[in-house]
Design an enzyme around this catalytic site. Sequence first.
Site, PDB file in Angstrom:
ATOM      1  N   GLY A  79       0.820  -1.218   0.000  1.00 57.52           N
ATOM      2  CA  GLY A  79       0.000   0.000   0.000  1.00 57.52           C
ATOM      3  C   GLY A  79       0.851   1.265   0.000  1.00 57.52           C
ATOM      4  O   GLY A  79       1.940   1.290   0.569  1.00 57.52           O
ATOM      5  N   ARG A 143       1.275  -5.709  -5.009  1.00 57.07           N
ATOM      6  CA  ARG A 143       1.257  -6.621  -3.857  1.00 57.07           C
ATOM      7  C   ARG A 143       1.684  -8.052  -4.210  1.00 57.07           C
ATOM      8  O   ARG A 143       1.411  -8.977  -3.459  1.00 57.07           O
ATOM      9  CB  ARG A 143      -0.148  -6.656  -3.245  1.00 57.07           C
ATOM     10  N   ASP A 174       5.273  -7.705   5.764  1.00 59.10           N
ATOM     11  CA  ASP A 174       5.338  -8.856   4.865  1.00 59.10           C
ATOM     12  C   ASP A 174       6.419  -8.664   3.796  1.00 59.10           C
ATOM     13  O   ASP A 174       7.176  -9.582   3.499  1.00 59.10           O
ATOM     14  CB  ASP A 174       3.981  -9.082   4.182  1.00 59.10           C
ATOM     15  N   LYS A 200       8.007   0.773   5.581  1.00 55.94           N
ATOM     16  CA  LYS A 200       6.901   1.589   5.083  1.00 55.94           C
ATOM     17  C   LYS A 200       5.580   1.014   5.530  1.00 55.94           C
ATOM     18  O   LYS A 200       5.408  -0.204   5.482  1.00 55.94           O
ATOM     19  CB  LYS A 200       6.962   1.603   3.550  1.00 55.94           C
ATOM     20  N   THR A 201       4.695   1.773   5.995  1.00 59.50           N
ATOM     21  CA  THR A 201       3.263   1.455   6.089  1.00 59.50           C
ATOM     22  C   THR A 201       2.567   2.525   6.935  1.00 59.50           C
ATOM     23  O   THR A 201       3.051   2.888   8.010  1.00 59.50           O
ATOM     24  CB  THR A 201       2.942   0.061   6.671  1.00 59.50           C
ATOM     25  N   ASP A 203       0.087   1.983   8.480  1.00 60.81           N
ATOM     26  CA  ASP A 203      -0.526   1.282   9.615  1.00 60.81           C
ATOM     27  C   ASP A 203       0.257   1.451  10.917  1.00 60.81           C
ATOM     28  O   ASP A 203      -0.296   1.243  12.002  1.00 60.81           O
ATOM     29  CB  ASP A 203      -0.672  -0.214   9.321  1.00 60.81           C
TER      30      ASP A 203
END
Length: 555
Positions: A79, A143, A174, A200-201, A203
């Site tokens: 993402g 992805r 992941d 990176k994220t 979240d």
Amino acid sequence: MKKSALQRVRSNYIPKLPKALQGPVTLKIGEPTKSVADQEEIQKRFPNTYGLPVVEFVRDENPKRLEEPFNVGIILSGGQAPGGHNVVSGIFDGIKSLNPECRLYGFLMGPSGFINHQYMELTAGYIKEYRNTGGFDIIGSGRTKLETPDQFDKGLTILEELNIKALVIIGGDDSNTNAAVLAEYYKAKGLDIQVIGVPKTIDGDLKNEWIETSFGFDTACKVYSEVIGNIQRDCNSAKKYYHFIKLMGRSASHIALECALQTQPNICLISEEVQAKRMTLDNIVSYICYVISERAKLGWNFGTVLIPEGLIEFIPSMKRLINELNDILVEYAEELEGLEELDKLVAIHQHLSPVNAELFKSLPKNIALQLSLDRDSHGNVQVSLIETESLISEMVAKRLEEMAETGEYAGKFATQHHFFGYEGRCADPSNFDADYTYALGYNAAMLINAGLTGYMSSIRNLTESTENWIAGGIPITMMMNMERRNGQEKPVIKKALVNLNGRPYLKFASMRETLALNTLYQYPGPIQYFGPPEVCDRPSMTLLLEHNKEIMPRF
Ligand code: FBP
């Protein structure tokens, strides 16, 4: 490309680098490391990259020479997260500072570009257009899961063709797990190809002692908090709606918690707490109804409820169901392939254990279907597609009706639903993220030059001024444990969930009752790129609290 006024001015922003990276660097090598759990098993799977030391860069006071030129490849994975373009700029500037003959190649649309040999060379002129901007459109993202030897070998062909010394994978837990697997694979083959990860994220769940935050979290939360603040002002003006706002964050509730700290809504659910208290959907509904009925007694039939995207997987009974669904979707993939919606639900129902079958049957059809959709390439339920905000508000409406019949509730209940996720993932990075990502990229270039593989770029001390940030690398295997994925035990980076003993959660929990039964909304306003540092350069409240710093005085 036509640029807006802000884009034009913002493109001139020069990200600040930590002092340690402002010139030639040398390496300080720390102690050997262990994985966070399952040490024996992880070591067995990563014999060549397990136990490496943590490293830190310090300024080299006696620089020797111009380094040999080398080529680097990059992949943007998963993402989008604000700041990705600055990671790329940082890597580019980092390698060019070592030798202007170094070259940077970008694999297009994520790992698939690496496997299928789709790439472009990233030149100074091309990168210039993307500096300090949001998005991953510089080379695109995807992805595809990089996990099989066949994929690794296909990638190797292009790395060798382009004479690439190192591959940088910019991704979440992941993708960084995949980076570690790839590093091990090339090392085991005796190849001189390095793999470096970048955290990176949006979240915020790829963090630990060494990775203080993943990039993009700061900006995304600021964007969501701006709109939540705007909704709260609207809500407090019209005083007629309950707004159920689902916030992205596939698993952990860091985003919802950060937004709650910034905006002070009436309710914010925290998935990790729901799990720890073994709450049922019914318990959650009861809590929300209690707040709504108490507010109604005060004459307030309005409010805001923040719901973390991953909530559903943290409700123990739902989690049990989802785990069984995960296995069924793999085991009976052929049977389920191509079935009509209803037939698919019936077929799944037949394979479920009695207790899960009962729960599955009790769910609204749209939610049962959303839970049965294909998993992403990492075997995860696509929680962004599950309308938890509607599920909960519908259940709340039903319960309030029952309460009205017994005289326990006398109010009006009208709702609006929102889902904030994609709105924030490509925002122009805040000053914090612009600096952090540039430093992560620049630092990755230094890790490559130091000949390291299987490391994640790490920039620490983030609540201090940028000058004093600490730059280095952390072995990815150090963050790993064994988890069940797609029906198999796999080594993966351990996700950082909200710590219920941590200061961000405790701060929120201490305010929660007051926020529920009052109207104390905060309106953070839009991200500011220019102006006083206390407005423009503040990191997230989560980071401040985690580092025992004060956040602005609240109500
Ligand atoms: P990453 O873990 O790859 O950074 O992605 C996070 C995320 O934004 C989650 O918050 C969300 O659940 C998911 O991506 C949505 O995925 P998609 O972009 O494929 O719809």
